[in-house]
Motif scaffolding. Structure first.
Motif, PDB file in Angstrom:
ATOM      1  N   GLU A  86      -3.578  -5.963  -5.592  1.00  0.00           N
ATOM      2  CA  GLU A  86      -4.996  -5.950  -5.691  1.00  0.00           C
ATOM      3  C   GLU A  86      -5.835  -5.299  -4.420  1.00  0.00           C
ATOM      4  N   LEU A  87      -5.065  -5.599  -3.095  1.00  0.00           N
ATOM      5  CA  LEU A  87      -5.729  -5.153  -1.957  1.00  0.00           C
ATOM      6  C   LEU A  87      -5.253  -3.679  -1.896  1.00  0.00           C
ATOM      7  N   ASN A  96      -4.697  -1.550  -4.355  1.00  0.00           N
ATOM      8  CA  ASN A  96      -5.535  -0.893  -5.229  1.00  0.00           C
ATOM      9  C   ASN A  96      -6.823  -0.451  -4.801  1.00  0.00           C
ATOM     10  N   ALA A  97      -7.413  -1.286  -4.007  1.00  0.00           N
ATOM     11  CA  ALA A  97      -8.882  -0.998  -3.391  1.00  0.00           C
ATOM     12  C   ALA A  97      -8.547   0.111  -2.355  1.00  0.00           C
ATOM     13  N   VAL A 154     -11.654  -2.103   4.480  1.00  0.00           N
ATOM     14  CA  VAL A 154     -11.257  -3.076   3.444  1.00  0.00           C
ATOM     15  C   VAL A 154     -11.227  -4.494   4.059  1.00  0.00           C
ATOM     16  N   PRO A 169      -9.937  -7.999   3.703  1.00  0.00           N
ATOM     17  CA  PRO A 169      -9.424  -8.900   2.408  1.00  0.00           C
ATOM     18  C   PRO A 169      -9.850 -10.327   2.727  1.00  0.00           C
ATOM     19  N   THR A 175       0.788  -1.271  -0.016  1.00  0.00           N
ATOM     20  CA  THR A 175      -0.027  -0.105  -0.035  1.00  0.00           C
ATOM     21  C   THR A 175       0.787   1.317  -0.127  1.00  0.00           C
ATOM     22  N   LEU A 204     -15.638  -2.648   2.358  1.00  0.00           N
ATOM     23  CA  LEU A 204     -15.500  -3.290   0.816  1.00  0.00           C
ATOM     24  C   LEU A 204     -14.807  -4.862   0.949  1.00  0.00           C
ATOM     25  N   CYS A 205     -15.301  -5.768   0.672  1.00  0.00           N
ATOM     26  CA  CYS A 205     -14.761  -7.098   0.826  1.00  0.00           C
ATOM     27  C   CYS A 205     -13.849  -7.275  -0.662  1.00  0.00           C
ATOM     28  N   VAL A 206     -12.548  -7.622  -0.561  1.00  0.00           N
ATOM     29  CA  VAL A 206     -11.823  -7.826  -1.604  1.00  0.00           C
ATOM     30  C   VAL A 206     -11.453  -9.000  -1.326  1.00  0.00           C
ATOM     31  N   ASP A 207     -12.357 -10.168  -2.117  1.00  0.00           N
ATOM     32  CA  ASP A 207     -11.904 -11.652  -1.694  1.00  0.00           C
ATOM     33  C   ASP A 207     -12.289 -12.681  -2.626  1.00  0.00           C
ATOM     34  N   GLY A 258      -6.058 -13.725  -3.583  1.00  0.00           N
ATOM     35  CA  GLY A 258      -5.536 -12.380  -4.003  1.00  0.00           C
ATOM     36  C   GLY A 258      -4.267 -11.950  -3.931  1.00  0.00           C
TER      37      GLY A 258
END
Length: 261
Positions: free
Chosen positions: A217-218, A220-221, A181, A183, A21, A238-241, A213
């Motif tokens: 990608e995490l 970016n979110a 977020v 993950p 990040t 926000l689920c990034v999963d 993932g």
């Protein structure tokens, strides 16, 4: 304000998602405060990023109120402002519920839940006085759906999801947006070390996208929720999963039927 003037404060930034990040913000022209309790690892990571004038490293424990206050003031004095806060620092104790000690429980909640509370308490007045800002708390799918060996970790992350909504409700009037977020399974060094091939296969079978993932990608979110493209989004998790949270128990069987048909 141009991104080149903006400052992001990332906790747990020495490795993994926090480091990815920090790198994302730097790549897009932000200056970054990188905080971690692992001082030597943090300084080595910052050196590898090779942007010394744009990075401030701070060794501190987010569960220590005095250390948090000192770190935030140091960041403000160094860069003059804080536009985004990413509460990524976290720890886990993986034990059966009857083996978790009170010390285990308190340590996990102190870092994963009290830490983000303290960080926002320290940073929010700075954001308020400068006209606004964005906070992203890193919770987890383990805070949304229960699993074995995660009584302290999952509970801390569930609490963090609600803390996010509380912070959003009360800080919105100051122009401060707060989101989270969550993950799902991410291909980190830790996952590679502790997830056996059998566990990885189980996860793949329950993830619609059928893969882990990536840290990028995490990142970016997280960056999206801190930036100018999300200015009317607050109080959200926000689920990034890869779809993991949205699936039931039948996916492996259905996939098997499709393969065999």
């Amino acid at each position: 304000m141009s991104a080149t003037n903006k400052v992001a404060f990332v906790t747990g930034a020495a490795r993994g998602l926090g480091l990815a990040t920090a790198g994302k913000f730097l790549d897009d022209g932000w200056r970054v405060v990188m905080l971690d309790i692992l001082g030597d690892t943090l300084r080595a990571a910052a050196k590898d990023l090779d942007k010394p004038g744009e990075i401030l490293t701070i060794e501190a424990d987010v569960s220590d109120p005095a250390a948090v206050h000192k770190a935030v003031q140091q960041a403000r004095q160094h860069f003059g402002r804080i536009d985004a806060l990413v509460n990524n620092a976290g720890i886990a104790v993986f034990k059966p519920i009857l083996e978790v000690t009170l010390e285990d429980w308190q340590k996990v909640l102190a870092t994963n839940l009290t830490g983000p509370f303290l960080m926002v308490q320290a940073v929010a007045p700075i954001m308020r006085d400068q006209g606004g800002g964005a906070v992203v708390n890193i919770t987890s799918i383990s805070g949304l759906r229960a699993s074995t060996l995660r009584v302290a970790y999952g509970t801390s992350k569930a609490g963090l999801a609600h803390l996010t909504k509380q912070q959003a409700a009360e800080l919105g009037e100051y122009g401060i947006r707060v989101n989270a977020v969550a993950p799902g399974p991410v291909d980190t060094a830790m996952a590679k070390a502790v997830h056996t091939p059998e566990i990885r296969a189980d996860y793949h079978d329950h993830i619609p996208l059928n893969r882990y993932g990536l840290e990028s990608e995490l990142a970016n979110a997280i960056y999206f929720l801190c930036g100018d493209q999300s200015t009317y989004i607050t109080g959200q998790v926000l689920c990034v999963d890869g779809g993991f949270d949205g699936t039931g128990i039948g996916l492996p069987t259905l996939r098997g039927q499709r393969r065999n048909s």
